[in-house]
Design an enzyme around this catalytic site. Structure first.
Site, mmCIF file in Angstrom:
data_model
loop_
_atom_site.group_PDB
_atom_site.id
_atom_site.type_symbol
_atom_site.label_atom_id
_atom_site.label_comp_id
_atom_site.label_asym_id
_atom_site.label_seq_id
_atom_site.Cartn_x
_atom_site.Cartn_y
_atom_site.Cartn_z
ATOM 1 N N LYS A 108 0.878 -1.183 0.000
ATOM 2 C CA LYS A 108 0.000 0.000 0.000
ATOM 3 C C LYS A 108 0.910 1.226 0.000
ATOM 4 O O LYS A 108 1.454 1.600 1.036
ATOM 5 C CB LYS A 108 -0.881 -0.031 1.262
ATOM 6 C CG LYS A 108 -2.229 0.646 1.133
ATOM 7 C CD LYS A 108 -2.199 2.130 0.872
ATOM 8 C CE LYS A 108 -1.902 2.968 2.081
ATOM 9 N NZ LYS A 108 -1.707 4.385 1.744
ATOM 10 N N GLU A 134 9.153 1.130 11.131
ATOM 11 C CA GLU A 134 10.312 2.019 10.845
ATOM 12 C C GLU A 134 9.755 3.433 10.870
ATOM 13 O O GLU A 134 9.052 3.834 9.947
ATOM 14 C CB GLU A 134 10.897 1.731 9.457
ATOM 15 C CG GLU A 134 11.109 0.274 9.115
ATOM 16 C CD GLU A 134 12.312 -0.326 9.772
ATOM 17 O OE1 GLU A 134 13.153 0.437 10.287
ATOM 18 O OE2 GLU A 134 12.413 -1.560 9.799
ATOM 19 N N GLU A 170 9.283 16.051 14.926
ATOM 20 C CA GLU A 170 9.843 15.823 13.592
ATOM 21 C C GLU A 170 9.124 16.770 12.628
ATOM 22 O O GLU A 170 7.923 16.634 12.403
ATOM 23 C CB GLU A 170 9.614 14.373 13.177
ATOM 24 C CG GLU A 170 10.264 14.048 11.856
ATOM 25 C CD GLU A 170 9.947 12.644 11.378
ATOM 26 O OE1 GLU A 170 8.785 12.223 11.479
ATOM 27 O OE2 GLU A 170 10.877 11.966 10.907
HETATM 28 P P1 NAD Z 1 2.378 8.415 7.592
HETATM 29 O O1 NAD Z 1 2.539 7.640 8.838
HETATM 30 O O2 NAD Z 1 1.403 9.517 7.563
HETATM 31 O O3 NAD Z 1 1.952 7.440 6.398
HETATM 32 C C1 NAD Z 1 2.720 6.298 6.075
HETATM 33 C C2 NAD Z 1 1.824 5.294 5.376
HETATM 34 O O4 NAD Z 1 0.827 4.872 6.306
HETATM 35 C C3 NAD Z 1 1.089 5.845 4.160
HETATM 36 O O5 NAD Z 1 1.007 4.849 3.166
HETATM 37 C C4 NAD Z 1 -0.296 6.140 4.726
HETATM 38 O O6 NAD Z 1 -1.317 6.080 3.758
HETATM 39 C C5 NAD Z 1 -0.445 5.020 5.722
HETATM 40 N N1 NAD Z 1 -1.426 5.315 6.789
HETATM 41 C C6 NAD Z 1 -1.753 6.514 7.303
HETATM 42 N N2 NAD Z 1 -2.719 6.369 8.248
HETATM 43 C C7 NAD Z 1 -2.979 5.044 8.327
HETATM 44 C C8 NAD Z 1 -3.871 4.270 9.109
HETATM 45 N N3 NAD Z 1 -4.698 4.834 9.990
HETATM 46 N N4 NAD Z 1 -3.872 2.926 8.943
HETATM 47 C C9 NAD Z 1 -3.045 2.345 8.049
HETATM 48 N N5 NAD Z 1 -2.191 3.028 7.259
HETATM 49 C C10 NAD Z 1 -2.154 4.373 7.407
HETATM 50 O O7 NAD Z 1 3.833 8.899 7.184
HETATM 51 P P2 NAD Z 1 4.237 9.773 5.941
HETATM 52 O O8 NAD Z 1 3.842 11.176 6.211
HETATM 53 O O9 NAD Z 1 3.802 9.110 4.695
HETATM 54 O O10 NAD Z 1 5.838 9.620 5.959
HETATM 55 C C11 NAD Z 1 6.661 10.381 6.760
HETATM 56 C C12 NAD Z 1 7.079 9.617 7.995
HETATM 57 O O11 NAD Z 1 7.759 8.416 7.630
HETATM 58 C C13 NAD Z 1 8.059 10.395 8.832
HETATM 59 O O12 NAD Z 1 7.706 10.290 10.181
HETATM 60 C C14 NAD Z 1 9.384 9.687 8.557
HETATM 61 O O13 NAD Z 1 10.323 9.844 9.578
HETATM 62 C C15 NAD Z 1 8.947 8.291 8.397
HETATM 63 N N6 NAD Z 1 9.964 7.498 7.703
HETATM 64 C C16 NAD Z 1 10.701 6.601 8.420
HETATM 65 C C17 NAD Z 1 11.701 5.860 7.781
HETATM 66 C C18 NAD Z 1 12.530 4.853 8.539
HETATM 67 O O14 NAD Z 1 13.141 4.018 7.895
HETATM 68 N N7 NAD Z 1 12.568 4.905 9.860
HETATM 69 C C19 NAD Z 1 11.930 6.043 6.421
HETATM 70 C C20 NAD Z 1 11.148 6.964 5.724
HETATM 71 C C21 NAD Z 1 10.158 7.691 6.380
#
Ligand code: NAD
Length: 504
Positions: A196, A272, A406
């Site tokens: 997804k 992650e 963040e």
């Molecule tokens: P996010 O948590 O908003 O979304 C990530 C994914 O989760 C998306 O596909 C989103 O559609 C899905 N999602 C959102 N709400 C959900 C729910 N209620 N149930 C199931 N899935 C859901 O994060 P983002 O804004 O897309 O990405 C940025 C974040 O990702 C930052 O916090 C960044 O630090 C983190 N990140 C971490 C790593 C790592 O390896 N540690 C790498 C890249 C990004």
């Protein structure tokens, strides 16, 4: 694919190519491009200029059900899960080669979809994704199982088995790379996958799945269902027939992943998550220009939208003025520009909401009394896209919002310290623990501080080293999983013990 004689060395040539590119926003389930069952779509707009790129299938629970069923059928059939590792290896190697052959197209999709500079997509994201797939392909026929040192009258085999159906949910900041970090180890070990992608950057995931099919991956092994987090994402995470969840995203949503698991089938969850990494410069370090260049490169790369960006610069008070001036000078290298221009090295933030969030943090830094040394504004508004200039706050206190949250944009917070103990205490005073960096001439200090820092990775006198051979992941609320390296195989395999009696 771009014809090999097409010149893509100028912004205008990339813009022309962007106008011609065919975008298909449909899901890919069981080897077929399909609309959402409801027929609903959502708009995918480019943050570069706000233009509509494609209508994308709005996957919901019913679409996730179909994708998980396809993944389960393919897994149970053994068409991939019981293939010899050497066979899986050849398919994944072809997959990696196809990614490289489609480099221009994938790079363009990635840049149009999430706003990063085209040169980063070409130099880092596409080759990084291909390298990840190829690395696990190469690894998988070299991983041996174990025989336990049991008494002579019995034999105990300890074997890795694929877990079954893996749900992968990924963010928008490195859409292809984060997908590859899940796909490589999960596919190499014989699992079937439902991916997804983020609703903010769904396009490359579907192209990756098409290329995997072209490489010979059987239908149903790699499915992609785009959609919103609280619809397709939630349905996938709650699904009773998903065995493991590889999640990369925010800490806020990572918490939900654990709850979804508890509310459903206790699927294993590997999170992650976010970061607020500390970059600590001691007064015994003598090459402040290199430290400044490195921190600026790491904070402003990808518009600051990197989980491991060292967004807290902790600096000894005696060298702070000099270092802040040097980092400020570095911002000239990172002026937001047209992401389709090969000379641009800072692009657009992913969407208006992200830009507003970043500007909100900048306002909070000003309200809480930090000193904005440079930047702080939206730029290139006339483009219709979402650009924020590199921003540096000095005299930040570690309890300010800009030091704790963040921000996920091009904002650096400088915090001054008096001695080593205070530096370590400040670095660890964060709910996150992804990475950290220590800059010192003294070996004993480097080791001592590295040992005391609560972070998944500690760098010494550098920040940019990275390799498929080393695990990537955090501690505390930065998550529990490790992507990359052979350690990632543990997430997608179960250990099976088989006891055999040797004496009658
Ligand atoms: P996010 O948590 O908003 O979304 C990530 C994914 O989760 C998306 O596909 C989103 O559609 C899905 N999602 C959102 N709400 C959900 C729910 N209620 N149930 C199931 N899935 C859901 O994060 P983002 O804004 O897309 O990405 C940025 C974040 O990702 C930052 O916090 C960044 O630090 C983190 N990140 C971490 C790593 C790592 O390896 N540690 C790498 C890249 C990004």
């Amino acid at each position: 694919m771009t014809p090999s004689n097409t010149d893509l060395s100028t912004a205008s040539s990339w813009h022309r190519r962007a106008m011609d590119i065919k975008l298909d926003g449909r899901a890919l389930v069981n080897g077929q491009r399909v609309d959402a069952v409801t027929g609903e779509t959502f708009e995918c707009r480019s943050p570069i200029d706000g233009r509509l790129l494609a209508q994308v299938s709005r996957g919901q629970a019913v679409d996730i059900d179909l994708a998980v069923a396809a993944a389960r059928r393919s897994f149970d059939s053994g068409v991939w899960s019981r293939q010899a590792p050497a066979v899986r290896k050849r398919v994944l190697q072809r997959f990696a080669e196809l990614i490289l052959q489609h480099k221009d197209e994938l790079a363009l999709l990635e840049t149009l979809d999430m706003g990063k500079p085209i040169q980063s997509s070409l130099d880092a994201d596409v080759p990084g994704a291909a390298r990840c797939i190829a690395w696990y392909a190469e690894a998988i026929d070299k991983v041996y199982d174990e025989i336990a040192p049991t008494p002579a009258n019995s034999l105990a085999l300890i074997q890795r088995e694929p877990v079954g159906v893996v749900g992968a949910i990924v963010p928008w900041n490195y859409p292809m790379l984060m997908s590859a970090w899940k796909l490589g180890p999960a596919l190499a070990t014989g699992n079937s996958i439902v991916l997804k992608p983020s609703e903010k950057s769904p396009l490359t995931a579907m192209r990756l799945a098409e290329l995997a099919l072209q490489a010979g991956l059987p239908e149903g092994v790699f499915n992609v269902v785009p959609g919103h987090g609280d619809e397709a994402g939630e349905a996938l995470a709650l699904h009773m027939d998903v065995d493991a969840l590889g999640f990369t995203g925010s800490t806020r949503v990572g918490r939900k992943m654990l709850a979804y698991s508890g509310r459903s089938n206790l699927k294993r969850v590997f999170n992650e998550l976010g970061g607020k990494s500390a970059f600590i410069v001691f007064d015994d370090f003598d090459d402040l220009d290199r430290a400044a260049q490195t921190v600026a490169g790491a904070v402003f790369y990808n518009q600051g939208e990197s989980c491991n960006a060292p967004t807290r610069l902790l600096v000894h008070e005696s060298i702070a003025d000099v270092l802040v001036a040097a980092v400020t000078g570095q911002t000239t290298r990172f002026q937001p520009g047209d992401p389709l221009s090969p000379s641009t090295n800072m692009g657009a933030l992913v969407d208006e909401a992200q830009m507003e969030s970043v500007l909100g943090y900048i306002a909070s830094g000003q309200q809480q009394g930090a000193n904005c040394v440079i930047g702080g504004h939206r730029v290139r508004q006339e483009s219709g896209g979402y650009y924020v200039e590199p921003t540096i706050f000095d005299h930040v206190r570690n309890d300010m919002k800009i030091a704790q949250d963040e921000i996920f944009g091009p904002v650096l917070s400088v915090i001054r310290f008096k001695d080593e103990a205070e530096a370590v205490a400040l670095a660890n005073d964060s709910s996150y623990g992804l990475q950290a960096s220590v800059w010192t001439q003294h070996l004993d200090r480097a080791h001592r501080v590295a040992r005391h820092l609560r972070a998944g990775t500690v760098h010494v006198n550098q920040y940019d080293e990275d390799d498929m051979t080393v695990p990537f992941g955090g501690v505390k609320q930065s998550g529990n999983g490790r992507d990359k390296s052979l350690h990632a195989l543990d997430k997608y395999t179960d250990l099976k013990t088989t006891w055999i009696r040797l004496e009658r």
